[in-house]
Design a protein around this motif. Structure first.
Motif, PDB file in Angstrom:
ATOM      1  N   MET A  69       7.143  -1.814   6.280  1.00  0.00           N
ATOM      2  CA  MET A  69       7.459  -2.698   4.924  1.00  0.00           C
ATOM      3  C   MET A  69       7.593  -3.956   4.847  1.00  0.00           C
ATOM      4  O   MET A  69       6.639  -4.729   4.182  1.00  0.00           O
ATOM      5  N   PHE A  70       7.517  -4.749   6.050  1.00  0.00           N
ATOM      6  CA  PHE A  70       7.121  -5.571   6.731  1.00  0.00           C
ATOM      7  C   PHE A  70       5.642  -6.241   6.797  1.00  0.00           C
ATOM      8  O   PHE A  70       4.982  -7.084   5.996  1.00  0.00           O
ATOM      9  N   GLY A  71       4.818  -5.401   7.072  1.00  0.00           N
ATOM     10  CA  GLY A  71       3.786  -5.300   7.171  1.00  0.00           C
ATOM     11  C   GLY A  71       3.516  -5.667   5.532  1.00  0.00           C
ATOM     12  O   GLY A  71       2.535  -6.035   5.730  1.00  0.00           O
ATOM     13  N   GLN A  72       3.606  -4.237   4.786  1.00  0.00           N
ATOM     14  CA  GLN A  72       2.584  -4.430   3.440  1.00  0.00           C
ATOM     15  C   GLN A  72       3.425  -6.009   2.588  1.00  0.00           C
ATOM     16  O   GLN A  72       3.004  -5.960   1.977  1.00  0.00           O
ATOM     17  N   TYR A  73       4.575  -6.203   2.648  1.00  0.00           N
ATOM     18  CA  TYR A  73       4.974  -7.214   2.195  1.00  0.00           C
ATOM     19  C   TYR A  73       4.408  -8.642   2.967  1.00  0.00           C
ATOM     20  O   TYR A  73       3.951  -9.447   1.751  1.00  0.00           O
ATOM     21  N   ALA A  74       3.642  -8.427   3.938  1.00  0.00           N
ATOM     22  CA  ALA A  74       3.108  -9.450   4.440  1.00  0.00           C
ATOM     23  C   ALA A  74       1.543  -9.571   4.074  1.00  0.00           C
ATOM     24  O   ALA A  74       0.993 -10.595   3.919  1.00  0.00           O
TER      25      ALA A  74
ATOM     26  N   GLY B  88      11.601 -11.698   7.467  1.00  0.00           N
ATOM     27  CA  GLY B  88      12.652 -11.421   8.851  1.00  0.00           C
ATOM     28  C   GLY B  88      13.787 -11.935   8.132  1.00  0.00           C
ATOM     29  O   GLY B  88      13.892 -13.091   7.521  1.00  0.00           O
ATOM     30  N   GLY B  89      14.678 -11.642   9.519  1.00  0.00           N
ATOM     31  CA  GLY B  89      15.983 -13.021   9.120  1.00  0.00           C
ATOM     32  C   GLY B  89      17.684 -11.921   8.940  1.00  0.00           C
ATOM     33  O   GLY B  89      17.502 -10.913   8.558  1.00  0.00           O
TER      34      GLY B  89
ATOM     35  N   LEU C 286       1.519   7.733   8.489  1.00  0.00           N
ATOM     36  CA  LEU C 286       1.889   7.780   7.774  1.00  0.00           C
ATOM     37  C   LEU C 286       3.658   7.203   7.816  1.00  0.00           C
ATOM     38  O   LEU C 286       4.173   6.686   6.405  1.00  0.00           O
ATOM     39  N   ALA C 287       4.512   6.666   8.307  1.00  0.00           N
ATOM     40  CA  ALA C 287       5.532   5.842   8.010  1.00  0.00           C
ATOM     41  C   ALA C 287       5.075   4.375   7.486  1.00  0.00           C
ATOM     42  O   ALA C 287       5.701   4.084   6.171  1.00  0.00           O
ATOM     43  N   GLY C 288       4.176   4.047   7.851  1.00  0.00           N
ATOM     44  CA  GLY C 288       3.484   2.464   7.310  1.00  0.00           C
ATOM     45  C   GLY C 288       2.849   2.934   5.569  1.00  0.00           C
ATOM     46  O   GLY C 288       3.694   2.317   5.020  1.00  0.00           O
ATOM     47  N   ALA C 289       2.858   4.156   5.486  1.00  0.00           N
ATOM     48  CA  ALA C 289       2.424   4.176   3.857  1.00  0.00           C
ATOM     49  C   ALA C 289       3.495   4.474   2.775  1.00  0.00           C
ATOM     50  O   ALA C 289       4.000   4.363   2.227  1.00  0.00           O
ATOM     51  N   ALA C 290       4.337   5.660   3.995  1.00  0.00           N
ATOM     52  CA  ALA C 290       5.632   5.451   3.341  1.00  0.00           C
ATOM     53  C   ALA C 290       7.064   4.192   3.123  1.00  0.00           C
ATOM     54  O   ALA C 290       7.141   4.834   2.223  1.00  0.00           O
ATOM     55  N   ALA C 291       6.628   3.747   3.846  1.00  0.00           N
ATOM     56  CA  ALA C 291       6.925   1.574   3.764  1.00  0.00           C
ATOM     57  C   ALA C 291       6.996   1.422   2.530  1.00  0.00           C
ATOM     58  O   ALA C 291       7.717   1.010   1.915  1.00  0.00           O
ATOM     59  N   LEU C 292       5.770   1.692   2.174  1.00  0.00           N
ATOM     60  CA  LEU C 292       5.451   0.816   0.980  1.00  0.00           C
ATOM     61  C   LEU C 292       6.198   1.786  -0.638  1.00  0.00           C
ATOM     62  O   LEU C 292       6.484   1.052  -1.130  1.00  0.00           O
ATOM     63  N   LEU C 293       5.624   3.072  -0.515  1.00  0.00           N
ATOM     64  CA  LEU C 293       6.256   3.709  -0.958  1.00  0.00           C
ATOM     65  C   LEU C 293       7.629   3.783  -1.726  1.00  0.00           C
ATOM     66  O   LEU C 293       8.161   3.305  -2.805  1.00  0.00           O
ATOM     67  N   TYR C 294       8.367   2.912  -0.843  1.00  0.00           N
ATOM     68  CA  TYR C 294       9.590   3.233  -0.448  1.00  0.00           C
ATOM     69  C   TYR C 294       9.973   1.772  -0.883  1.00  0.00           C
ATOM     70  O   TYR C 294      11.349   1.847  -1.440  1.00  0.00           O
ATOM     71  N   THR C 295       9.096   0.615  -0.918  1.00  0.00           N
ATOM     72  CA  THR C 295       9.380  -0.353  -1.701  1.00  0.00           C
ATOM     73  C   THR C 295       9.396  -0.813  -2.856  1.00  0.00           C
ATOM     74  O   THR C 295      10.004  -0.981  -3.694  1.00  0.00           O
ATOM     75  N   LEU C 296       8.623   0.193  -3.089  1.00  0.00           N
ATOM     76  CA  LEU C 296       8.849   0.617  -4.843  1.00  0.00           C
ATOM     77  C   LEU C 296      10.078   0.901  -5.575  1.00  0.00           C
ATOM     78  O   LEU C 296      10.001   0.459  -6.745  1.00  0.00           O
TER      79      LEU C 296
ATOM     80  N   VAL D  60      12.376   1.516  -4.133  1.00  0.00           N
ATOM     81  CA  VAL D  60      13.529  -0.019  -3.082  1.00  0.00           C
ATOM     82  C   VAL D  60      13.301  -0.901  -3.003  1.00  0.00           C
ATOM     83  O   VAL D  60      12.784  -0.987  -1.576  1.00  0.00           O
ATOM     84  N   PRO D  61      13.273  -1.761  -4.061  1.00  0.00           N
ATOM     85  CA  PRO D  61      12.478  -2.739  -3.650  1.00  0.00           C
ATOM     86  C   PRO D  61      13.146  -4.369  -2.873  1.00  0.00           C
ATOM     87  O   PRO D  61      12.356  -5.315  -1.781  1.00  0.00           O
ATOM     88  N   ASN D  62      14.324  -3.874  -3.278  1.00  0.00           N
ATOM     89  CA  ASN D  62      15.380  -4.991  -2.004  1.00  0.00           C
ATOM     90  C   ASN D  62      15.202  -4.115  -0.327  1.00  0.00           C
ATOM     91  O   ASN D  62      16.940  -4.528  -0.002  1.00  0.00           O
ATOM     92  N   GLY D  63      14.487  -3.259  -0.098  1.00  0.00           N
ATOM     93  CA  GLY D  63      15.385  -2.512   0.622  1.00  0.00           C
ATOM     94  C   GLY D  63      14.111  -2.847   2.502  1.00  0.00           C
ATOM     95  O   GLY D  63      14.619  -2.042   3.500  1.00  0.00           O
ATOM     96  N   ILE D  64      13.918  -4.308   2.103  1.00  0.00           N
ATOM     97  CA  ILE D  64      13.300  -4.534   3.865  1.00  0.00           C
ATOM     98  C   ILE D  64      13.987  -5.483   4.565  1.00  0.00           C
ATOM     99  O   ILE D  64      14.346  -6.704   3.893  1.00  0.00           O
ATOM    100  N   ILE D  65      14.767  -4.771   4.786  1.00  0.00           N
ATOM    101  CA  ILE D  65      15.693  -5.859   5.757  1.00  0.00           C
ATOM    102  C   ILE D  65      15.415  -5.406   7.172  1.00  0.00           C
ATOM    103  O   ILE D  65      14.661  -3.527   7.533  1.00  0.00           O
ATOM    104  N   TYR D  66      15.446  -6.005   8.325  1.00  0.00           N
ATOM    105  CA  TYR D  66      15.705  -5.463   9.408  1.00  0.00           C
ATOM    106  C   TYR D  66      16.831  -3.577   9.958  1.00  0.00           C
ATOM    107  O   TYR D  66      15.663  -3.149  10.855  1.00  0.00           O
TER     108      TYR D  66
END
Lengths: 423, 330, 350
Positions: free
Chosen positions: C75-80, C169-170, C255-265, C267-273
């Motif tokens: 999730m952080f990767g795609q965000y970055a 992060g944070g 696959l987890a990385g791909a899922a991460a992007l889909l998840y943030t679509l 749940v956009p505010n789910g990117i947290i540690y």
């Protein structure tokens, strides 16, 4: 012919005879019973007095030391209970916090005025004075039953599944506490939980165990620490008795080779269930202590991450070793608090709060490093599994001393054995 | 000498698969054999219990109940048309034979003949697809494995499966579990019955160790014992369950001739103490030398049954073994 | 001092007040199709993450507890990557046009896949390989995994903000970057299907098919199945076990990385540690549901879990969603201890 497996795993760091713990154990076992008492009793007294002696570096600065020690007492109980499940029987329980929560909520539900099931106060059957003590066994029983209920369907599962199912259980308990707002107060929690009413004075209207008793050196934290110390010793006695009986042997046998144990006539499922239930009961006891101490429970106190922390205490201290896991509990509780609010250590300026913040990072790293270099923990297990084995162990020492340095013993004995057979 | 660990370690994969349990097994206390142990644990049970120096005392404690004398020769265990199928494979095909009280029965056959399957069907590891195993007059049916042991069938393992972190003595005491009646409450509060049972169990276990000849290493961890002692310890552990029938699965595997001779004596001694023994073995000399009767299996079928002398002459058996040298399999 | 008990008060029974749990079966009937579609979207995310658990378990018999953190790193990767592309968090969604949006999403997904895949391989190297060399029992692996999970979470919690000037992060969740505005595209049985749902289900489908093909049809896939079935023999047959293990972690991570992007679509505010934890547990549940070690089981388990918990949250209320998921897991394991399809990565296709 030796397999490479065995050789590679004997890392220098893993050698037990290098450990302080083992040397201590040898020395301790060599002492007679009276001598053990003579060393043990003052040591326990010292431990009990630690929170009020105000030892310079040891005493925490950021938080009340008594409260830290009280927390240590509770986590130590938890570690002992979890050790029965994980360390002795080898069942990985990742939802142990669930039992802690069940214990705490049982006390809170029965004694908090916020709860619809409150049994204290006018017209109810629990007197305010005795409420906590009366509810304590109830909490332990209910937790034990919850362990039994969770265990009976799940303990037939293999180890890995058990881990995840227990994790789910822990989470379900927390979510129930959060969602059943009408009973548990939901996120607001339950306050004014009962506690032992003892020693009320003018200055101390709530009594010694009241959360309001914060003044002075012997505050409520210290009293709770002493109470948990007593309970720890009782629990240790019982658990020790179990360990040195067919029950403890069955647990270790299950851990080592469940199928072989079953075929040797050990009712493995029954003893796994017992381990689960006993572990749960001890967790519930600790939860009840916790509820009484803080007089307030909310779901956030029972996050699944706590389960992992408990497991950390057990693994760090040494699975299967009762004293080890208590040490582990101490490290888990004490270290973060040690750094909290500390600005210098032996003259070196440090940012203690920052370090305390990083505790999960350090615990995580510690777990990883430990698993590589010393997976058996700081104090590895050397269980004694026989009730009347003491004479044997003592004799073992004596004989060994006699034979010390006699390198070829192994093979000589091997042949002697064979000759005896043919005799 | 074979490392006992190699038998059960298998591959790394198996090791992981095996259990979540023995965490302290790794990098931990791999004591080197011979005096370098961290906790010196070499002790002779005779040091603790001097009267165990007398073989008569040992024998008395090893076999406290000698009920067998009464009905020697009657059927103890009966295999009635037992068939075992695994998918399409028929490992046992309607096998029938019986084991009589007080005898030593040999079960032999070329590799893959179904001996161990037969064994597993008797001890409840597998349930027969067809047919029945009747023990002591009652069918085993759906009994759990530990209940079968409690009924009086004990076994050893072809690939040693001791509780390696436990001492030799503790291993044997685990075997006595089937004869304990105290459970958790009794053990928690150390009731008199619990203490009596524990005391008896330890005493009997020490006698058993002395009986099989591992008495000198009672408090050594099982995995540190020499290979031969581990095999003998397995026998002691099985005897500790107070079985009516003792099943030995290739007890002489990996033994040299002297050890085999000692083992034959031990098996005879066990029988003399009133136990019935079932012996699976590859070593023909050992089987012929020690058994009273022999059952021969081939491809899951019984092809012969009789006294050793008859079996030796039996053409079917000779045919089965021709070209299959029995010492090639271990 | 009053008496300990007063039996009369106990006996009248008024003390036991049982709360009513709402049970809304009508809503389930009304919204059945929209719930199903929504559940499938969630389920496909679970499925993709579950594949990582199941493959690693199949090959190593290890619950890679830290896989949820691999997902979180994704999730952080795609965000970055999106930030590097010049996007910044703002309340409104960007309107880049369909083609460019898909291109940007693709780049972000690749970024997430790279980070997650790299992290998974790194994790294997740093944490698990030393243990394998020592032939550790699986409890040791599991505890290491838990430790690694802590370390990765806390890294994002404390260290990452220091490294990125507080951009990433944070303690708080990242401000969402919205590339796609949720819009209804069409309806099935009266249930609306949004573009986000379409993207999620579509990409997940493609990835799942690709993974299944890879594991069942290619040489590497054969290697994975061989090692899962019998590592010793596989090694004797010339398959490098270490490489297969690395490959397994890589696939899981990607696959987890791909899922991460889909998840943030979704749940956009789910990117947290701490954002990976619960999702990771649920994905693991999905893997177990389907039969851990079994690739298709993980995919199926993910979909079932996603749909069932969606039904459950309408039946019992949103707060009960996770309870439904875990209770389902316990129930299924009670009746089918090896999951719906059983544990057969090795024998998936002989």
């Amino acid at each position: 012919m030796s397999t490479p497996v065995k050789q590679t795993s004997a890392t220098p760091l893993g050698r037990p005879h290098a450990g302080v713990g083992d040397r201590f154990r040898l020395w301790w076992n060599a002492q007679s019973r009276p001598a053990q008492w003579a060393f043990g009793v003052p040591f326990i007294l010292f431990i009990a007095l630690v929170p009020i002696l105000n030892i310079p570096v040891l005493t925490t600065v950021g938080t009340n030391f008594g409260a830290v020690m009280a927390q240590f007492g509770m986590i130590a109980l938890i570690a002992i209970g979890l050790n029965v499940v994980v360390g002795q029987a080898g069942l990985l329980d990742l939802g142990y916090v669930g039992f802690y929560a069940v214990g705490a909520y049982t006390v809170a539900l029965l004694t908090s005025p916020d709860s619809p099931w409150n049994q204290t106060g006018e017209g109810n059957w629990l007197s305010q004075d005795w409420a906590w003590l009366a509810v304590l066994p109830v909490a332990v029983c209910i937790t034990a039953i919850s362990g039994l209920l969770l265990g009976s369907p799940t303990l037939r599962l293999r180890g890995d599944y058990l881990a995840i199912v227990t994790l789910g259980f822990g989470e379900i308990v927390r979510l129930l506490a959060d969602n059943l707002g009408e009973i548990t107060g939901g996120g607001r929690g339950l306050s004014q939980v009962a506690y032992p009413q003892l020693g009320q004075t003018e200055a101390n209207p709530g009594g010694l165990f009241s959360a309001g008793n914060v003044a002075g050196r012997i505050n409520s934290g210290v009293w709770w620490f002493w109470l948990s110390l007593v309970l720890i010793m009782v629990v240790l006695l019982f658990v020790g008795n179990l360990e040195r009986s067919r029950v403890g042997r069955a647990w270790v046998a299950i851990r080592e080779d469940e199928d072989a144990a079953e075929i040797m006539g050990v009712p493995t499922f029954k003893f796994k269930l017992w381990a689960f239930t006993i572990g749960a009961a001890i967790g519930g006891l600790s939860g009840a202590l916790y509820a009484g101490q803080v007089q307030f429970v909310t779901p956030t106190n029972f996050n699944v991450i706590n389960s992992v922390l408990f497991l950390c205490a057990v693994v760090l201290g040494g699975q299967g070793n009762k004293l080890g896991v208590i040490l582990g509990a101490f490290i888990i509780v004490y270290l973060p608090n040690f750094f909290l609010g500390r600005t210098d250590l032996f003259g070196i300026p440090i940012n203690g709060n920052e370090i305390a913040n990083y505790r999960y990072l350090f615990f995580g790293l510690a777990l990883m490093v430990l698993m590589i270099f010393r997976p058996q923990g700081l104090l590895p297990a050397r269980q004694k599994l026989l009730t009347y084995g003491r004479q044997l162990y003592v004799a073992a020492r004596r004989t060994a001393k006699r034979q010390h340095g006699d390198a070829g013993t192994g093979d000589q004995h091997g042949t002697t054995g064979a000759e005896e057979v043919s005799r | 000498m074979t490392d006992p660990g190699s038998a059960r370690a298998g591959s790394h994969f198996d090791e992981q698969n095996r259990s979540v349990e023995d965490a302290e097994d790794v990098g931990s206390d791999k004591d080197l054999p011979g005096g370098v142990t961290e906790e010196p644990v070499i002790v002779d049970v005779a040091d603790v219990e001097p009267e165990l120096a007398d073989p008569a005392v040992v024998a008395e404690r090893v076999a406290p109940t000698r009920a067998i004398d009464t009905a020697v020769g009657a059927d103890l265990l009966e295999m009635r048309d037992v068939t075992m199928r695994f998918g399409g494979l028929v490992a046992l095909d309607s096998v029938s034979f019986s084991i009589r009280r007080g005898e030593i029965l040999g079960l032999i056959g070329p590799n893959g003949a179904g001996k161990t399957t037969c064994f597993n069907a008797m001890t409840g590891v597998y349930r027969p697809s067809d047919g029945q195993v009747v023990f002591d007059g009652e069918p085993l049916g759906k009994l759990k494995r530990n209940q079968i042991t409690r009924r009086g069938i004990a076994r050893t393992f072809q690939n040693i499966r001791l509780f390696s972190e436990m001492t030799a003595l503790e291993n044997v005491v685990v075997g006595t579990d089937a004869r304990h009646r105290t459970s958790v409450p009794g053990a928690t509060f150390r009731t008199p019955r619990h203490r009596r049972e524990e005391h008896d169990a330890i005493e009997r276990a020490m006698a058993l160790l002395e009986f099989v000849g591992v008495g000198a290493r009672a408090t050594e961890k099982a995995r540190n014992l020499p290979y031969g002692d581990q095999r003998r310890l397995e026998i002691a552990r099985a005897l500790a369950t107070e079985p009516k029938l003792l099943c030995l699965d290739e007890p002489a595997a990996g033994f040299n001739p002297a050890e085999k001779a000692a083992l034959m004596d031990l098996i005879r001694k066990i029988r003399a103490d009133g136990y019935t023994v079932l012996l699976i073995e590859h070593d023909m000399r050992l089987v012929m030398g020690v058994t009273d009767r022999i059952v021969v299996l081939e491809f899951g079928k019984k092809i012969a049954e009789g006294q050793p002398a008859e079996i030796r002459e039996n053409p079917a058996v000779i045919a089965a073994y021709l070209g299959v040298p029995d010492d090639a399999t271990a | 001092m009053s008496s300990l008990l007063s039996v009369g008060a106990l006996a009248d029974g008024s003390w036991l007040a049982v709360p009513a749990i709402s049970f809304n079966i009508e809503a389930l009937g009304d919204r059945f199709w929209s719930l199903t579609i929504e559940g499938l979207a969630y389920g496909s995310i679970y499925a993709l993450v579950a594949v990582g658990y199941t493959l690693v378990y199949g090959v190593l018999r290890l619950i890679n507890f830290a896989h949820s953190e691999i997902f979180m790193l994704g999730m952080f990767g795609q965000y970055a990557v999106l930030m590097l592309l010049g996007f910044s968090p703002s309340g409104n969604a960007y309107a880049e046009g369909a083609v460019m949006t898909i291109v940007y999403l693709g780049i972000a997904m690749i970024g997430g896949m790279l980070i997650s895949g790299g992290a998974a391989v790194g994790l294997e190297r740093v944490a698990y390989r030393p243990l394998r060399k020592r032939n550790a029992p699986s409890l040791v692996f599991l505890i290491t995994a838990i430790g690694a999970s802590f370390v990765i979470q806390e890294f994002v919690h404390f260290v990452l903000p220091a490294l990125t000037d507080g951009e990433l992060g944070g303690v708080n969740a990242q401000q969402p970057i919205r590339l796609v505005e949720q819009k209804e595209q069409f309806t099935i049985f009266g249930a609306s299907v949004t573009n986000v749902t379409l993207i999620i289900i579509g990409s997940a489908l493609v990835l799942a098919l690709a993974t299944d093909m890879f594991v069942n049809r290619t040489k590497f896939g054969r290697g994975i199945r061989a090692v899962a079935q019998d590592p010793t023999t596989a090694t004797l047959m010339g398959i490098s076990r270490e490489r297969i293990i690395m490959l397994t972690f890589l696939i899981g991570g990607v696959l987890a990385g791909a899922a991460a992007l889909l998840y943030t679509l979704r749940v956009p505010n789910g990117i947290i540690y701490s954002g990976g934890f619960i999702l990771g547990i649920k994905a693991f549940c999905a893997a177990v549901l389907g039969g851990i070690g079994n690739l298709r089981g993980a995919l199926l388990g993910g979909l079932i879990l996603g749909v069932m918990e969606n039904y459950g949250q309408i039946l019992f209320g949103t707060a009960w969603r996770d309870v439904v998921a875990f209770a389902l897991l316990i129930l299924i394991l009670m009746f089918r201890p090896t999951g719906i399809l059983g544990e057969t990565l090795g024998r998936a296709r002989a």
